[in-house]
Scaffold this active site. Structure first.
Site, short mmCIF file in Angstrom:
data_model
loop_
_atom_site.label_atom_id
_atom_site.label_comp_id
_atom_site.label_asym_id
_atom_site.label_seq_id
_atom_site.Cartn_x
_atom_site.Cartn_y
_atom_site.Cartn_z
N SER A 234 0.69 -1.13 0.00
CA SER A 234 0.00 -0.01 0.07
C SER A 234 0.89 1.35 -0.12
O SER A 234 0.32 2.22 -0.12
CB SER A 234 -0.93 0.14 1.20
N LYS B 127 0.14 3.55 -3.00
CA LYS B 127 -0.99 4.32 -2.93
C LYS B 127 -0.89 5.64 -3.28
O LYS B 127 -1.47 6.54 -4.10
CB LYS B 127 -2.07 3.92 -1.87
N TYR C 274 -3.93 -1.98 -10.12
CA TYR C 274 -3.82 -2.05 -8.76
C TYR C 274 -2.84 -2.95 -8.08
O TYR C 274 -1.88 -2.52 -7.36
CB TYR C 274 -5.16 -2.00 -8.05
N TYR D 198 -4.47 4.24 8.08
CA TYR D 198 -5.85 3.64 8.21
C TYR D 198 -6.44 3.95 9.54
O TYR D 198 -6.41 5.20 9.92
CB TYR D 198 -5.74 1.94 7.92
N VAL E 88 1.12 -4.14 3.86
CA VAL E 88 1.06 -5.09 4.65
C VAL E 88 2.16 -5.96 4.40
O VAL E 88 2.34 -6.95 5.06
CB VAL E 88 -0.30 -5.92 4.14
N1 GLN Z 1 -2.12 -5.50 -2.00
C1 GLN Z 1 -2.89 -5.25 -0.81
C2 GLN Z 1 -4.26 -5.31 -0.78
O1 GLN Z 1 -4.68 -5.13 -1.58
C3 GLN Z 1 -2.35 -4.01 -0.02
C4 GLN Z 1 -2.97 -3.60 1.17
C5 GLN Z 1 -2.17 -3.04 2.13
O2 GLN Z 1 -0.72 -3.09 1.86
N2 GLN Z 1 -2.39 -2.41 3.26
O3 GLN Z 1 -4.89 -5.97 0.16
#
Ligand code: GLN
Length: 325
Positions: free
Chosen positions: A71, A74, A196, A248, A266
């Site tokens: 993420s 993003k 994505y 988050y 993550v």
């Molecule tokens: N690729 C992961 C997902 O879409 C990204 C989520 C994350 O890093 N929090 O679930």
């Protein structure tokens, strides 16, 4: 010219090494397994990097080992969308309000029928849909090229992680269909998701991420190469939404404790940006229940305290430690 800030005896080098050492034996947190490839990570992996806007880097621990950016992609796809389409068009598809929900919540803002912000999966999938041109290879390449320019080295996609996400990302597929139903998807579901997932699967090391953060801190220009990677107006919008939404449902505690714009992923990466000063990154795969790296949170809090990074630190106006040098 000698570069005083790169000297091995520089106080920041020692500080980064000490902060790394302090949290090495942490046992809390769990490696993410919902993307099967990520479950192969070793919980002991742990690296820290600090990159300043004068081009210096200080690092400790596992700083060569690669992982997927997840993420932390993003903010960069949001910056690309802002650069390509401008704020008005982008805000027509994704808002700027924090959610207080998990990163993968299947939820839209009930008032706007749009994703709350671009830092959660729903908002990032909507942002990715804007970047779909109909040529999937060119779209992936454009994203990888942008991240490479921000990091200052050629990056690539981890195809195993990409396939792992495509085959198991049912929740993200559900989010994409929710967006389609709401009229908040600018491309077909599969095209938006493929881009994505590719964005999440870019391979980086912790120094790359610190350098990307330094590019944001340097208002969009890579401090080493001088390349203008992101327009300065986009950087303002990116950093403000990172500040309120980047961690988050842990964004409030982060703002309280560390106090700088940030983003987590993550794979266990956390990226922080100190405007006009430096970027930092901490990587260690074990996560807390909100999906943020446990060592990443602890080491970032220490860096903020010891370098005086918190934006509301009473003793500094950002990075007082650097001023004192
Ligand atoms: N690729 C992961 C997902 O879409 C990204 C989520 C994350 O890093 N929090 O679930």
């Amino acid at each position: 010219m000698t570069d005083p800030v790169s000297a091995p005896t520089h106080p920041i080098a020692g500080l980064v090494a000490r902060v790394h050492e302090r949290h090495r034996d942490v046992k809390d947190g769990v490696v993410a397994t919902y993307i099967p490839e990520l479950g192969r990570a070793d919980p002991s992996w742990y690296g820290i990097a600090v990159a300043t806007v004068d081009g210096s880097v200080y690092q400790a621990g596992d700083t060569d080992r690669e992982f997927t950016i997840q993420s932390v992609a993003k903010p960069f796809s949001y910056a690309m969308a802002l650069g390509r389409f401008g704020g008005e068009r982008v805000q027509g598809i994704v808002g700027v309000e924090p959610t207080g929900d998990a990163f993968n919540a299947i939820a839209l803002d009930p008032l706007t029928n749009r994703p709350f912000n671009p830092m959660v999966n729903a908002g990032a999938i909507a942002t990715s849909s804007l970047l779909v041109t109909g040529d999937p290879v060119a779209d992936r390449d454009a994203f990888v090229a942008t991240l490479s320019a921000a990091a200052g080295r050629q990056l690539s996609i981890d195809e195993a992680v990409f396939r792992s996400e495509v085959t198991t990302g049912h929740r993200n597929r559900a989010i994409a269909y929710l967006l389609l139903n709401a009229g908040a998807l600018a491309a077909p579901v599969d095209a938006a998701l493929d881009l994505y997932f590719a964005q999440c699967s870019v391979k980086v090391n912790v120094v790359d991420v610190a350098r990307m953060a330094a590019t944001l801190a340097n208002i969009g220009t890579n401090p080493v190469s001088g390349a203008e990677v992101f327009p300065s107006g986009a950087v303002r919008d990116v950093l403000s939404v990172m500040f309120t939404c980047g961690m988050y449902d842990g964004a409030g505690l982060w703002a309280h404790r560390v106090g700088v714009p940030a983003k987590s992923g993550v794979s266990g990466i956390i990226m922080g940006v100190v405007n006009r000063r430096l970027g930092f990154a901490v990587w260690s795969p074990p996560l807390n229940e909100r999906g943020n790296s446990v060592r990443g949170l602890r080491a970032s809090a220490d860096l903020a305290d010891e370098l005086g990074l918190h934006v509301f630190d009473p003793l500094s106006i950002g990075a007082s430690f650097l001023d004192a040098l």
